[in-house]
Design an enzyme around this catalytic site. Structure first.
Site, PDB file in Angstrom:
ATOM      1  N   GLY A  22       0.850  -1.189   0.000  1.00 49.33           N
ATOM      2  CA  GLY A  22       0.000   0.000   0.000  1.00 49.33           C
ATOM      3  C   GLY A  22       0.879   1.229   0.000  1.00 49.33           C
ATOM      4  CB  CYS A  23       0.558   4.381   1.846  1.00 50.68           C
ATOM      5  SG  CYS A  23       1.481   5.867   2.219  1.00 50.68           S
TER       6      CYS A  23
END
Length: 179
Positions: A13-14
């Site tokens: 993800g991030c």
């Protein structure tokens, strides 16, 4: 003591979240946020990545001393500090740039990744969708993405998304953290 320096590259993800997690892990010497796994020519920008059109994922490249922490232990930490069961998404972040992915550097890392996924999958209610792919090119992200959590802890995203991930890391892997 001689060092056994190795690299690990993956996305959960991030990249700000993943970077913050691994900056706390013993044996990790450096964590660089960046992009990998895409097909657009040239060095991609954050804006291009966010469009979802380049095929790149937000990733971190971790430089670690395998005499202190093994690649397997790093992957276990990775697999248990993000949700590897959601396809192209982590929380509110949606798109292929936020996919769960392990980019292996050699066949040994590929085998270990497959083993770790098998090992942790019983702990999840849903199937693990983490992609395992060979690393092609790693592109370093823009400077303002490096050390993001350390430099922006009071920012809303950091407080609400990254701080809880760090609490989970400290709870599950306290024996693997820097003093």
């Amino acid at each position: 003591m001689n060092k056994n320096i190795q690299l690990a590259t993956f996305g959960g993800g991030c990249f700000w979240c993943t970077e913050a997690v691994f900056q706390e892990v013993s044996g990790v010497e450096k964590v660089v946020s960046g992009y990998s796994g895409g097909n657009a020519p040239g060095h991609p920008t954050y804006r291009e990545i966010c469009s979802g059109l380049t095929g790149h994922a937000e990733v971190v490249q971790i430089t670690f001393d395998a005499n202190i922490i093994s690649y397997e232990d790093i992957l276990v930490i990775f697999m248990t500090t993000h949700d590897p069961t959601t396809l192209n998404r982590q929380g509110a972040d949606v798109g292929t740039q936020y996919r769960s992915v392990i980019f292996y550097h050699d066949d040994s890392q590929k085998e270990i990744a497959q083993k770790v996924i098998k090992k942790v999958s019983p702990y999840y209610d849903n199937p693990i969708v983490t992609e395992i792919s060979p690393l092609d090119i790693f592109y370093k992200a823009e400077d303002y993405h490096q050390n993001y959590y350390r430099n922006n802890q009071s920012q809303g995203y950091c407080s609400f998304v990254i701080t809880p991930k760090l609490a989970k890391l400290r709870k599950l892997h306290s024996d693997k953290l820097k003093n």
